[in-house]
Write an enzyme that holds these catalytic residues in place. Structure first.
Site, PDB file in Angstrom:
ATOM      1  N   ASN A   1      -4.794 -10.147   4.434  1.00 13.64           N
ATOM      2  CA  ASN A   1      -4.919  -8.805   3.867  1.00 13.64           C
ATOM      3  C   ASN A   1      -6.329  -8.306   4.176  1.00 13.64           C
ATOM      4  OD1 ASN A   1      -3.758  -6.608   2.323  1.00 13.64           O
ATOM      5  ND2 ASN A   1      -5.219  -7.136   0.706  1.00 13.64           N
TER       6      ASN A   1
ATOM      7  N   ASP B   1      -0.771  -7.953   4.685  1.00 13.47           N
ATOM      8  CA  ASP B   1      -0.404  -7.522   6.039  1.00 13.47           C
ATOM      9  C   ASP B   1       0.477  -8.521   6.758  1.00 13.47           C
ATOM     10  OD1 ASP B   1      -2.901  -5.837   5.408  1.00 13.47           O
ATOM     11  OD2 ASP B   1      -1.935  -4.888   7.128  1.00 13.47           O
TER      12      ASP B   1
HETATM   13  O1  MRU Z   1      -6.560  -1.681   7.643  1.00 15.19           O
HETATM   14  P1  MRU Z   1      -5.538  -1.180   6.679  1.00 15.19           P
HETATM   15  O2  MRU Z   1      -6.054  -0.099   5.805  1.00 15.19           O
HETATM   16  O3  MRU Z   1      -4.228  -0.839   7.332  1.00 15.19           O
HETATM   17  O4  MRU Z   1      -5.283  -2.464   5.760  1.00 15.19           O
HETATM   18  C1  MRU Z   1      -4.311  -2.367   4.785  1.00 15.19           C
HETATM   19  C2  MRU Z   1      -4.254  -3.466   3.830  1.00 15.19           C
HETATM   20  O5  MRU Z   1      -4.944  -4.450   3.955  1.00 15.19           O
HETATM   21  C3  MRU Z   1      -3.220  -3.350   2.753  1.00 15.19           C
HETATM   22  O6  MRU Z   1      -3.608  -4.067   1.630  1.00 15.19           O
HETATM   23  C4  MRU Z   1      -1.888  -3.901   3.267  1.00 15.19           C
HETATM   24  O7  MRU Z   1      -1.531  -3.311   4.475  1.00 15.19           O
HETATM   25  C5  MRU Z   1      -0.804  -3.716   2.291  1.00 15.19           C
HETATM   26  S1  MRU Z   1      -0.290  -2.046   2.148  1.00 15.19           S
HETATM   27  C6  MRU Z   1       1.059  -2.009   1.135  1.00 15.19           C
END
Ligand code: MRU
Length: 351
Positions: A252, A242
């Site tokens: 992440n 992220d």
């Molecule tokens: O809370 P989320 O589901 O948005 O978290 C997403 C993640 O942690 C993913 O691993 C990250 O955004 C990478 S997506 C290509």
């Protein structure tokens, strides 16, 4: 393959709204949802109807354009003020994913550059900017997947955490792209998908995407990661991200750092798949990354027909930071970065 055709986020045919796959309803039903007004976008991002750092960025880009259609301004200055407000509002929906603010900044910069143009023209530029953010993500995912394929071999066992597939980005996705591309080229991977409590992005989304693509999947609970690695079933761990700081520390989904620590213990390579939109060199280290906390009800009752815990307080960080020394490589669209990451990321993405 079907998963490469359905964009998780797209502009509607009449270009007045954005259509997303509502990821909260998967894997039971594939439902599309239309977002038209500010509150729709905020709600969809906040409640993870659209989720995954790149998909949130793509959605925010289109949102900036769609919401610009209802701005009533007499000149560029007034228009820009409103665009700034919209951007700020969207960014407040989720703080951790760098792609959200990166997309908003890109749109604002495009509007600023054209401030003296007629408002219709600025809107058109916003639309092109949003389409480019989307197109660039498709390109980045494809390149990342190619690089990823150079790190694995046919028959490998892979552990994944959360969801970094087409739903979280576009087309191939980041962390899962290598698996889809490999499948197209005849590789047989054996993928161990952890559930990813509390919101189950692993079981609901990753297992769904991989299974649809005909890739061999075993679902495991998060606390089984050590067991599968000890049993020698895992050759590499694949995760998305992220926000990646200049020193390589990576935010992440909560639980990522635990998987990385276990991988280090068993000598399993731990790979982070990262489009450049997720790199934030203004964060020196993970300490500078804002971590989102969410409502503990997600731990207590979400996705269960009855609560699975009493009414106790919950501690619910949505992300954690994996320290750079636990990461074997960061795979970007420009190449594979290795430690020291200040140097390797700086060389590829520094000014
Ligand atoms: O809370 P989320 O589901 O948005 O978290 C997403 C993640 O942690 C993913 O691993 C990250 O955004 C990478 S997506 C290509």
């Amino acid at each position: 393959m079907e998963y490469l055709k359905n964009d998780s986020v797209k502009l509607s045919d009449d270009e007045m709204s954005v259509i997303i796959i509502d990821q909260t309803i998967l894997p039971n039903d594939l439902v599309f949802k239309k977002l038209s007004v500010r509150e729709d976008f905020f709600e969809a991002i906040k409640n993870l109807r659209v989720r995954g750092a790149p998909a949130i960025g793509i959605c925010a880009g289109y949102a900036m354009y769609v919401l610009s259609l209802s701005i009533n301004a007499v000149n560029g200055e007034e228009f820009l003020k409103e665009i700034l407000n919209i951007g700020e509002y969207l960014c407040s929906s989720r703080p951790t994913a760098a792609d959200l603010s990166a997309a908003v900044k890109k749109c604002i910069a495009a509007a600023k550059e054209n401030i003296s143009s007629p408002i219709e023209k600025i809107r058109e530029i916003l639309k092109c900017t949003a389409i480019n953010i989307h197109k660039e993500n498709i390109e980045m995912c494809r390149k990342i997947s190619e690089y990823g394929l150079s790190l694995v071999k046919n028959g490998d066992g892979i552990l994944t955490h959360c969801n970094a597939g087409p739903l979280a980005a576009s087309r191939y996705g980041t962390g899962l792209g290598t698996l889809f591309l490999g499948k197209e080229r005849g590789y047989e991977f054996h993928v161990y998908v952890d559930e990813t409590r509390p919101l189950l992005q692993g079981s609901r989304l990753t297992a769904y995407e991989l299974d649809n693509a005909g890739i061999d999947v075993h679902l495991i609970c998060d606390n089984m990661a050590s067991s599968v690695m000890k049993a020698g079933l895992i050759n590499a761990v694949f995760v998305g991200c992220d926000r990646v700081a200049a020193n390589g520390d990576t935010a992440n989904k909560i639980g990522t750092s635990g998987a990385a620590i276990i991988a280090k213990h068993y000598g399993v390579p731990f790979y982070v798949f990262c489009p450049s939109t997720t790199i934030d060199l203004s964060c020196k280290s993970g300490k500078d990354i804002p971590i989102e906390f969410r409502d503990g009800e997600e731990i207590r009752s979400m996705f269960f027909s009855r609560p699975v815990a009493p009414e106790v307080k919950c501690y619910d960080p949505a992300f954690d930071v994996t320290e750079e020394n636990l990461i074997t490589a960061i795979i970007t669209e420009k190449g594979i970065c290795r430690r020291p990451y200040e140097k390797s990321l700086g060389e590829l993405f520094g000014k």
